[in-house]
Design a protein around this motif. Sequence first.
Motif, PDB file in Angstrom:
ATOM      1  N   THR A   1       6.832   0.940   7.029  1.00  0.00           N
ATOM      2  CA  THR A   1       8.201   1.311   6.667  1.00  0.00           C
ATOM      3  C   THR A   1       9.049   0.079   6.406  1.00  0.00           C
TER       4      THR A   1
ATOM      5  N   VAL B   1       1.506   8.386   4.211  1.00  0.00           N
ATOM      6  CA  VAL B   1       1.365   9.801   3.871  1.00  0.00           C
ATOM      7  C   VAL B   1       0.272  10.478   4.679  1.00  0.00           C
ATOM      8  N   ARG B   2      -0.590   9.662   5.317  1.00  0.00           N
ATOM      9  CA  ARG B   2      -1.645  10.240   6.131  1.00  0.00           C
ATOM     10  C   ARG B   2      -2.155   9.193   7.124  1.00  0.00           C
TER      11      ARG B   2
ATOM     12  N   GLU C   1      -2.352   5.359   3.160  1.00  0.00           N
ATOM     13  CA  GLU C   1      -3.160   6.128   4.099  1.00  0.00           C
ATOM     14  C   GLU C   1      -3.781   5.166   5.105  1.00  0.00           C
TER      15      GLU C   1
ATOM     16  N   THR D   1      -5.799   3.286  -7.048  1.00  0.00           N
ATOM     17  CA  THR D   1      -6.031   3.447  -5.615  1.00  0.00           C
ATOM     18  C   THR D   1      -6.811   2.240  -5.126  1.00  0.00           C
TER      19      THR D   1
ATOM     20  N   GLU E   1       7.283   2.620  -3.461  1.00  0.00           N
ATOM     21  CA  GLU E   1       6.632   3.618  -4.319  1.00  0.00           C
ATOM     22  C   GLU E   1       5.112   3.642  -4.159  1.00  0.00           C
TER      23      GLU E   1
ATOM     24  N   LYS F   1      -1.744   4.016  -4.644  1.00  0.00           N
ATOM     25  CA  LYS F   1      -2.067   4.341  -3.248  1.00  0.00           C
ATOM     26  C   LYS F   1      -2.881   3.210  -2.633  1.00  0.00           C
TER      27      LYS F   1
ATOM     28  N   GLY G   1       7.148   0.998   2.367  1.00  0.00           N
ATOM     29  CA  GLY G   1       6.065   1.921   2.070  1.00  0.00           C
ATOM     30  C   GLY G   1       6.213   3.204   2.867  1.00  0.00           C
ATOM     31  N   VAL G   2       5.365   4.189   2.543  1.00  0.00           N
ATOM     32  CA  VAL G   2       5.388   5.472   3.234  1.00  0.00           C
ATOM     33  C   VAL G   2       3.964   5.828   3.641  1.00  0.00           C
TER      34      VAL G   2
ATOM     35  N   PRO H   1       1.132   6.114 -10.531  1.00  0.00           N
ATOM     36  CA  PRO H   1       0.885   6.536  -9.149  1.00  0.00           C
ATOM     37  C   PRO H   1      -0.015   5.514  -8.466  1.00  0.00           C
TER      38      PRO H   1
ATOM     39  N   GLU I   1       1.986   4.908  -1.874  1.00  0.00           N
ATOM     40  CA  GLU I   1       1.564   5.750  -0.768  1.00  0.00           C
ATOM     41  C   GLU I   1       0.516   5.004   0.060  1.00  0.00           C
TER      42      GLU I   1
END
Length: 276
Positions: free
Chosen positions: A262, A269-270, A236, A65, A232, A191, A266-267, A189, A234
């Motif tokens: 986008t 998520v919050r 915030e 992260t 891949e 972020k 990326g996405v 994972p 996430e």
Amino acid sequence: MRKVKRSRRSAASIRTAQETRKGWLKLVVVAALVATVGGAYVAVARGNKALNEETLCPATPSSITVLLVDVTDPMTTAQRQDFRNQLSQLKNSIPRYGKLVVTKVDSSSSALLQPVIVRCNPGTAKDVDEWNGDPQGVQKRHNEGFSAPLDAAFARLTNASAADRSPIFESMQSVTLTELAGPDVVDLPRKLVLVSDLLQNTDAISFYKGLPAPDQLTTSAPFRRVRTDLSEIEVEIWMLERLDANQTQPRALIDLWDAAITAQRGVVVRAYNVSG
């Protein structure tokens, strides 16, 4: 007489066979115990990794992260408290052996960013017991080597930089390339947490001059130079509101950032508005 002798030999043979079976049974039980203890030892050895003395990170963390902070203007009292609350939640969300990298936007954007602090969560007392570890020792290492240093670093993040440039896209590109894009981490994972007023301000791209349409931004040559691959990953966004938010931070600003993320695969998520 011959029958009696045969009967005695038969009884002796039975006793011998019984003793033999008991001996084999004992061997089986001992072997099972050895296998159980050995299996438990291997599990413990695998669960307790060798850690770097300073960062408490294993050779390969369980997750990564990155916290990227851009504080240009002083925070209000409410913002400061909510920011601290969000930081505490973020810290507590890092899994055992997960890596947290804290960075700040550099107004110069002339070099790759260097972390403010890097720490991995070594685990807490809940992750071990007396059988496979030292709960009190693990908790002490967590408190002194992970939690306390991060809290000290977090306290410094609230100081405003008062910089006249905010190369946010460039900073995202930097931390993505250095922390989130290597071949040894792409399967982990990952972020990226961006804390900012979201007002990109450089000679090439400045939102102070007015917000461009999403397509206008994402297809521009300046954006192509600062974009990076967020596949891949996430994302915030914690938005810090300015005193002049009505003029400088319309709803379209969040939409513009969503389009920019986008466009980099990326996405988001919050998206969170830091209170105050």
